[in-house]
Motif scaffolding. Structure first.
Motif, PDB file in Angstrom:
ATOM      1  N   ARG A   1      15.644   9.692   5.204  1.00 54.86           N
ATOM      2  CA  ARG A   1      14.621  10.686   5.535  1.00 54.86           C
ATOM      3  C   ARG A   1      13.193  10.173   5.676  1.00 54.86           C
ATOM      4  O   ARG A   1      12.369  10.832   6.293  1.00 54.86           O
ATOM      5  CB  ARG A   1      14.632  11.844   4.542  1.00 54.86           C
ATOM      6  CG  ARG A   1      15.872  12.665   4.605  1.00 54.86           C
ATOM      7  CD  ARG A   1      15.695  13.982   3.928  1.00 54.86           C
ATOM      8  NE  ARG A   1      15.655  13.824   2.493  1.00 54.86           N
ATOM      9  CZ  ARG A   1      16.295  14.611   1.656  1.00 54.86           C
ATOM     10  NH1 ARG A   1      16.997  15.601   2.101  1.00 54.86           N
ATOM     11  NH2 ARG A   1      16.195  14.411   0.375  1.00 54.86           N
ATOM     12  N   HIS A   2      12.880   9.049   5.101  1.00 51.76           N
ATOM     13  CA  HIS A   2      11.503   8.548   5.102  1.00 51.76           C
ATOM     14  C   HIS A   2      11.456   7.089   5.559  1.00 51.76           C
ATOM     15  O   HIS A   2      12.451   6.380   5.494  1.00 51.76           O
ATOM     16  CB  HIS A   2      10.893   8.631   3.698  1.00 51.76           C
ATOM     17  CG  HIS A   2      10.961   9.984   3.088  1.00 51.76           C
ATOM     18  ND1 HIS A   2      10.176  11.034   3.481  1.00 51.76           N
ATOM     19  CD2 HIS A   2      11.764  10.471   2.109  1.00 51.76           C
ATOM     20  CE1 HIS A   2      10.467  12.115   2.764  1.00 51.76           C
ATOM     21  NE2 HIS A   2      11.442  11.790   1.930  1.00 51.76           N
ATOM     22  N   LEU A   3      10.254   6.652   5.940  1.00 50.57           N
ATOM     23  CA  LEU A   3      10.006   5.258   6.295  1.00 50.57           C
ATOM     24  C   LEU A   3       9.032   4.607   5.319  1.00 50.57           C
ATOM     25  O   LEU A   3       9.024   3.393   5.170  1.00 50.57           O
ATOM     26  CB  LEU A   3       9.436   5.147   7.719  1.00 50.57           C
ATOM     27  CG  LEU A   3      10.332   5.653   8.850  1.00 50.57           C
ATOM     28  CD1 LEU A   3       9.578   5.628  10.179  1.00 50.57           C
ATOM     29  CD2 LEU A   3      11.609   4.844   8.940  1.00 50.57           C
ATOM     30  N   ASN A   4       8.207   5.421   4.674  1.00 49.74           N
ATOM     31  CA  ASN A   4       7.184   4.902   3.773  1.00 49.74           C
ATOM     32  C   ASN A   4       7.748   4.614   2.397  1.00 49.74           C
ATOM     33  O   ASN A   4       8.504   5.409   1.830  1.00 49.74           O
ATOM     34  CB  ASN A   4       6.017   5.880   3.642  1.00 49.74           C
ATOM     35  CG  ASN A   4       5.131   5.874   4.854  1.00 49.74           C
ATOM     36  OD1 ASN A   4       5.172   4.962   5.668  1.00 49.74           O
ATOM     37  ND2 ASN A   4       4.318   6.901   4.989  1.00 49.74           N
ATOM     38  N   CYS A   5       7.362   3.479   1.855  1.00 53.78           N
ATOM     39  CA  CYS A   5       7.808   3.032   0.541  1.00 53.78           C
ATOM     40  C   CYS A   5       7.547   4.104  -0.523  1.00 53.78           C
ATOM     41  O   CYS A   5       8.433   4.434  -1.313  1.00 53.78           O
ATOM     42  CB  CYS A   5       7.074   1.733   0.191  1.00 53.78           C
ATOM     43  SG  CYS A   5       7.602   0.984  -1.349  1.00 53.78           S
ATOM     44  N   ARG A   6       6.362   4.619  -0.548  1.00 53.48           N
ATOM     45  CA  ARG A   6       5.979   5.610  -1.565  1.00 53.48           C
ATOM     46  C   ARG A   6       6.919   6.807  -1.530  1.00 53.48           C
ATOM     47  O   ARG A   6       7.390   7.271  -2.564  1.00 53.48           O
ATOM     48  CB  ARG A   6       4.530   6.052  -1.318  1.00 53.48           C
ATOM     49  CG  ARG A   6       3.961   6.999  -2.331  1.00 53.48           C
ATOM     50  CD  ARG A   6       2.509   7.395  -2.016  1.00 53.48           C
ATOM     51  NE  ARG A   6       1.620   6.267  -1.806  1.00 53.48           N
ATOM     52  CZ  ARG A   6       1.119   5.904  -0.621  1.00 53.48           C
ATOM     53  NH1 ARG A   6       1.413   6.569   0.470  1.00 53.48           N
ATOM     54  NH2 ARG A   6       0.312   4.870  -0.518  1.00 53.48           N
ATOM     55  N   SER A  55       0.811  -1.221   0.000  1.00 55.70           N
ATOM     56  CA  SER A  55       0.000   0.000   0.000  1.00 55.70           C
ATOM     57  C   SER A  55       0.845   1.272   0.000  1.00 55.70           C
ATOM     58  O   SER A  55       0.307   2.360   0.180  1.00 55.70           O
ATOM     59  CB  SER A  55      -0.926  -0.004   1.228  1.00 55.70           C
ATOM     60  OG  SER A  55      -0.148   0.036   2.412  1.00 55.70           O
ATOM     61  N   GLY A  56       2.153   1.133  -0.170  1.00 50.35           N
ATOM     62  CA  GLY A  56       3.024   2.308  -0.185  1.00 50.35           C
ATOM     63  C   GLY A  56       3.375   2.828   1.194  1.00 50.35           C
ATOM     64  O   GLY A  56       4.038   3.852   1.315  1.00 50.35           O
ATOM     65  N   ASN A  57       2.968   2.118   2.225  1.00 51.95           N
ATOM     66  CA  ASN A  57       3.253   2.573   3.587  1.00 51.95           C
ATOM     67  C   ASN A  57       4.624   2.095   4.047  1.00 51.95           C
ATOM     68  O   ASN A  57       5.555   2.102   3.267  1.00 51.95           O
ATOM     69  CB  ASN A  57       2.119   2.150   4.520  1.00 51.95           C
ATOM     70  CG  ASN A  57       0.847   2.931   4.209  1.00 51.95           C
ATOM     71  OD1 ASN A  57       0.860   4.138   4.146  1.00 51.95           O
ATOM     72  ND2 ASN A  57      -0.238   2.226   3.961  1.00 51.95           N
ATOM     73  N   ILE A  58       4.786   1.704   5.291  1.00 52.76           N
ATOM     74  CA  ILE A  58       6.105   1.384   5.840  1.00 52.76           C
ATOM     75  C   ILE A  58       6.830   0.361   4.956  1.00 52.76           C
ATOM     76  O   ILE A  58       6.340  -0.731   4.703  1.00 52.76           O
ATOM     77  CB  ILE A  58       6.003   0.857   7.286  1.00 52.76           C
ATOM     78  CG1 ILE A  58       5.370   1.899   8.215  1.00 52.76           C
ATOM     79  CG2 ILE A  58       7.385   0.462   7.814  1.00 52.76           C
ATOM     80  CD1 ILE A  58       6.178   3.144   8.430  1.00 52.76           C
ATOM     81  N   CYS A  59       8.014   0.751   4.509  1.00 55.93           N
ATOM     82  CA  CYS A  59       8.844  -0.048   3.607  1.00 55.93           C
ATOM     83  C   CYS A  59       9.226  -1.386   4.241  1.00 55.93           C
ATOM     84  O   CYS A  59       9.438  -1.470   5.449  1.00 55.93           O
ATOM     85  CB  CYS A  59      10.106   0.765   3.275  1.00 55.93           C
ATOM     86  SG  CYS A  59      11.347  -0.117   2.314  1.00 55.93           S
TER      87      CYS A  59
END
Length: 142
Positions: free
Chosen positions: A96-101, A52-56
Motif C-alpha cells: 500500500r505504501h512506498l514511503n519508509c515511514r 528521511s522516511g521517504n521512498i523506502c
C-alpha cells in the motif's frame, strides 16, 4: 541465479547489517555490472527512506537495478516512467505504501510466502524479499 537464490542473497545481506537498498543492490550487483563493494557504497545513504522516511530502499534500489536490466530506460523518459511505475504498482499492491515511514507504521503487510519463510519476523526483511521477487519477475519478463 534463481528467484529463490536472489531472495536468499538479499536477506543474507540484511541479516549481516545492510539496509534495504544495500541488500537489494548487492544481491543484484551482477545484473548492474558492479561489485558488491560498489553496491554497498551506492546504497549506504538510501536506507530509512534516504535517511528521511521517504521512498523506502526496497523501492528506490529496485528502480536503479531495473535501469541497468532494462537499458531502454536510459533513452526514453516514457519507458523509464512506465517501468518505474510498474514496479511501484506491484509493490503497493502488497504493501500500500512506498514511503519508509508509512511502511513501518503499516500493520497489514501482505508479504509473499517466500518472504515469510526467509525473513521470519524481520519487518524490513519482508519488504526486501518481496521486492526481490517482484524484481526477478520484471527482469524475467524483459
Amino acid at each position: 541465479m534463481t528467484t529463490r537464490e536472489r531472495c536468499e542473497s538479499a536477506i543474507r545481506y540484511r541479516k549481516n547489517g545492510a539496509n534495504c537498498a544495500q541488500s537489494l543492490l548487492a544481491a543484484f550487483a551482477d545484473v548492474m555490472g558492479i561489485t558488491e563493494a560498489q553496491a554497498m557504497a551506492m546504497g549506504a545513504g538510501l536506507g530509512g527512506g534516504v535517511r528521511s522516511g521517504n521512498i523506502c530502499g526496497a523501492v528506490n534500489a529496485p528502480v536503479m537495478i531495473l535501469g541497468c536490466a532494462c537499458p531502454e530506460m536510459a533513452g526514453s523518459k516514457a519507458k523509464a516512467a512506465e517501468i518505474t511505475k510498474e514496479f511501484q504498482r506491484r509493490f503497493t499492491e502488497r504493501f500500500r505504501h512506498l514511503n519508509c515511514r508509512e511502511l513501518l507504521a503499516e500493520k497489514e503487510l501482505q508479504p509473499t510466502d517466500t518472504a515469510l519463510e526467509l525473513a521470519a519476523g524481520d519487518y524490513c526483511g519482508l519488504l526486501i524479499v518481496s521486492a526481490a521477487e517482484i524484481l526477478c519477475g520484471m527482469i524475467g519478463e524483459k
